[in-house]
Design an enzyme around this catalytic site. Structure first.
Site, PDB file in Angstrom:
ATOM      1  CE  LYS A  88     -16.400 -60.870  42.619  1.00 57.44           C
ATOM      2  NZ  LYS A  88     -17.543 -59.954  41.485  1.00 57.44           N
ATOM      3  CB  SER A 139     -19.728 -59.845  39.131  1.00 52.13           C
ATOM      4  OG  SER A 139     -19.692 -61.622  39.763  1.00 52.13           O
TER       5      SER A 139
END
Length: 845
Positions: A784, A741
């Site tokens: 996140k 990511s």
């Protein structure tokens, strides 16, 4: 006796002789004929024998078949060899040669030194045998006289005949014509008899020693019991094993288990308490008696409304999770025997996973038991040890069912579980805590053993190695917790339904602290709101500046630190209250002097209310402690986090802000890139895994391939890394990092470095990239985004295919942030830099 080849046939002939004599001498042909198994008649020629005469013939016992036995007493005369055999009427006549030594031959043989030595050895062994037998047999004295008077050539025959030997050994002695051979065989027989007597005596002494020890212990125990009865200390008159048997009978075991338990109990009754296996067998039977074979918790009518109110009362937020629990309970209400899914709560520490399992037990009115699997590497912790091992014990599941602790569910009972009572039932709610932290080594794989436990088709007959009988686990409602999904083996994960608990927003933390944490912290430290008050604004400061976790454990620790500081102040406070001028404090000395003089003392009770504000305010100012910013810095230290941290760290080109997921929730990750003189190499630091290293290489390749399009170099310049190296660093180097990511973050950092343009400080990003510039979706979006919100970031760049994950994020968070969805790396660069990033657009794939 016959030759070696004819010895077996001769033995059969001897048997035939005996039978013929018992039948009054009929059928004399059996003396020399033997019929084998095939029915063929074989002629036997007798070579050697012993001459004897009958001394006595007596009738024996008649057998049930009608056959009569006879007993013949014979006296041996001499050994002979057959020279000729002839028939005479109904019997046979033989011409023989006597084999015994003559008198002169005996006198000459007695002078042989070898024979003398053999005779001495035989007499010595025989004398030792007689000495041993004298202690047990009265006839040993006669044998001793024979040993001293009988000649040597007859001594071996007479002495060996005095004790029992096998028929083959007797024939061997009779067949020994040579005197030396005969004495040698007799000596061997005596020595063997001596050895057998010594071994028997040794065994007898050992057994007698053990018996004497057991008798001594038995006598001492009887005396101890008598002493206790005299003193009145022996209140328990019933036998322990009888009580254990009654307990086993009332346990409700299945028939096959009850038979096994009875067999083990009979074995235990035959053992002495001092034997090593007694305690092991006793503990095993007690376990069988303690297990809840039939005992279950009665479930009342399930009230979904009350369960929902209980969940809302004990847990703030977690709307989706609580809704899934209500659905689970609704199915249980409609079909109580339904095989519901095994719920697995996955999330960072401190978000209330364990308390949710406790709430399920409360809603179902079932007992609750927690099995901790963190650090378990031995399969025996699940299946138990076999009873052949020393110190063996059952597995954690069976041991947890034996004694189940009932907990009172309160908010976040995973921190403080209060046992109320101990009840064993076969249908509790069993929590398999930290199921992702099991390991495997040479002792087995606990995760593989859990496959049978969590499979409804197999756990009906779960076989614990220690228990060694099947136990039904299908009545148990299993709930699991984990911090991460990745370490759980796929077959085990397939048996569970994963419910994610990503963490709390700052607003949710504030509500949890004011509603649950502060009252509990005050109670734990012996305080109340009359002594310590923590305003809502101060709690916000603690959340923003001192904690950035997904859960609330660190928040509670900081509140506990304030409570401890307040406890010290309250304990040391002298309570010296300043009264107004017209109110004088009454001292003890003044009161004592007035009472001693016999004077009357007038006292007035003055209530501390609004009518006398000077007194009530004085007490209030002396007892209540209100937390302010100065106290926060004094107790908790300077702020650990600052909203300006991101702006300071991205103040130079080459730094970008990424979003990552950890087992403790989402985190903000900075990526730093710098260039230096070199040969075009790429250096990566920060404890990076293979996947993230490959992402960095892909990012650099993409930037180099599009350097001209991104206006990072002139059209004629091909290699932007000529004569320089690139170093990419991920701060917090002590923490291992891996995952795809960070791809878009790495590209943004490299573009910022080569273009010397700074990335926007209010923007963070996440997403995986391909070599052609596509942005692929990633996981952990809610964690996140919450992490970016905690850090004060206002703009978040996400892959376009993660649009569906935005529904899990609270609306108040989405309203306060700008979510930017991208499909290609060019879109990321457009949003990451102030005013966009210029490049020449080409056809996109």
């Amino acid at each position: 006796m016959g030759s070696d080849s004819e010895e077996r046939g001769l033995k059969g002939s001897a048997d035939a002789v005996g039978d013929s004599q018992k039948q009054d001498g009929k059928n004399p042909q059996e003396l020399i004929h033997w019929h084998n198994s095939c029915g063929n008649s074989i002629f036997i020629q007798v070579l050697r024998g012993v001459a004897a005469r009958a001394l006595q013939l007596s009738r024996g016992v008649e057998k049930p078949s009608g056959r009569v036995t006879y007993i013949v007493v014979l006296e041996g005369l001499c050994r002979f060899s057959v020279q000729e055999l002839s028939a005479r009427g109904t019997y046979y006549v033989a011409r023989i040669n006597r084999l015994d030594l003559t008198k002169s031959e005996l006198e000459q043989a007695e002078q042989d030194q070898d024979l003398i030595l053999l005779s001495r050895q035989f007499k010595a062994a025989a004398m030792e045998l007689i000495s041993i037998l004298e202690q047990k047999q009265k006839t040993a004295g006669r044998t001793k006289v024979l040993l001293e008077t009988v000649p040597v050539h007859r001594l071996a025959d007479i002495f060996v005949a005095s004790f029992e030997i096998s028929f083959e050994e007797q024939l061997s002695m009779l067949d020994s014509v040579d005197l030396k051979v005969r004495i040698t065989k007799a000596t061997e027989l005596v020595d063997r008899h001596l050895q057998s007597i010594r071994v028997a005596e040794k065994i007898t002494q050992k057994v007698e020693g053990q018996l004497s020890k057991s008798q001594k212990e038995f006598l001492l125990r009887q005396q101890m019991r008598a002493i206790k009865e005299e003193l009145g200390d022996n209140d328990d008159d019933e036998d322990d094993l009888a009580a254990l048997e009654r307990k086993m009978q009332s346990a409700g075991m299945p028939p096959n288990v009850w038979k096994h338990a009875q067999r083990e109990l009979r074995r235990l009754r035959k053992m002495q308490p001092q034997q090593p296996g007694y305690s092991s067998s006793r503990g095993y039977l007690e376990l069988l008696a303690d297990l809840p074979w039939q005992n279950v918790s009665e479930e009342p009518e399930l009230d979904l409304k009350a369960a929902k109110e209980s969940l809302d009362r004990d847990h703030y937020g977690l709307v989706k999770v609580k809704q899934r629990i209500i659905e689970y309970l609704a199915v249980r209400k409609l079909k109580p025997d339904a095989r519901g899914p095994i719920l697995c709560f996955v999330g960072p520490p401190g978000v209330g996973k364990t308390s949710l399992a406790s709430s399920i037990a409360t809603a179902l009115n079932r007992k609750f038991v927690r099995i901790s699997l963190g650090g378990v590497k031995d399969e025996a912790d699940i299946r138990g040890h076999r009873r052949t091992y020393i110190g063996s014990m059952p597995g954690r599941l069976i041991d947890g069912l034996k004694v189940v602790e009932l907990f009172q569910p309160t908010f976040y009972t995973f921190l403080y579980l209060l046992p109320l009572q101990r009840v064993a039932v076969s249908n509790p709610v069993m929590l398999l805590d930290e199921i992702d932290k099991t390991g495997s080594d040479v002792r087995g794989d606990p995760a593989s053993a859990l496959l049978e436990v969590l499979d409804p088709e197999q756990n009906k007959t779960f076989n614990d190695h220690y228990l060694n009988v099947p136990f039904d686990l299908s009545k148990i409602i299993f709930v699991a917790t984990a911090n991460r999904v990745q370490p759980i083996p796929p077959p085990l994960l397939d048996r569970m339904e994963v419910i994610e608990l990503p963490g709390y927003t700052p607003e949710e933390k504030l509500k949890i602290a004011m509603k649950h944490l502060i009252p509990r912290v005050l109670e734990q430290h012996g305080l109340s709101s009359e002594f310590l008050q923590i305003p809502e604004d101060m709690v916000k400061i603690i959340i923003q500046r001192y904690t950035r976790e997904a859960g609330v454990r660190n928040l509670e620790r900081n509140l506990s630190a304030l409570a401890r500081a307040a406890a010290v102040m309250v304990a040391e406070q002298d309570c010296n209250i300043q009264f107004s001028k017209d109110v004088q404090p009454m001292t003890t000395s003044l009161l004592d002097s007035r009472l001693a003089d016999g004077a009357e003392v007038e006292m007035e009770v003055i209530p501390m209310n609004d009518n006398r504000p000077e007194i009530s305010n004085a007490f209030a100012s002396a007892s209540v402690l209100v937390v302010d910013e100065s106290m926060l810095e004094k107790v908790l230290g300077p702020p650990r986090y600052d909203d300006s941290e991101t702006a300071e760290r991205v103040a130079t080109p080459g730094v970008s802000v990424g979003l990552v997921w950890t087992s403790f929730g989402g985190e903000v990750q900075f990526v730093e890139a710098t260039a230096m003189v070199g040969k075009g190499d790429l250096h990566l630091t920060g404890q990076l895994g293979d996947v993230i290293k490959e992402s960095a290489q892909i990012a650099l390749t993409w930037v180099r391939a599009r350097a001209a399009n991104l206006k990072l170099s002139t059209a004629g310049e091909i290699n932007i890394l000529e004569n320089q190296d690139i170093h990419i660093h991920f701060p917090a180097g002590a923490v291992p990092k891996d995952g795809p990511s960070a791809g878009v973050t790495l590209v943004t950092s490299l573009v910022s470095l080569f273009s010397q343009r700074k990335v926007r400080a209010d923007t963070a990003m996440t997403g995986e990239m391909t070599l052609r510039g596509l942005v692929l979706p990633v996981g952990g979006i809610k964690d996140k985004v919450l992490a970016a919100h905690r850090y004060g970031i206002k703009r978040v760049i996400l892959p376009e295919r993660n649009l569906k994950d935005l529904t899990e994020i609270p609306s108040q968070i989405l309203s306060s942030m700008e979510i930017l969805l991208v499909k290609r790396i060019e879109d990321v660069l457009e949003h990451a830099f102030e005013g966009g990033f210029p490049w020449r657009r080409h056809s996109k794939l």
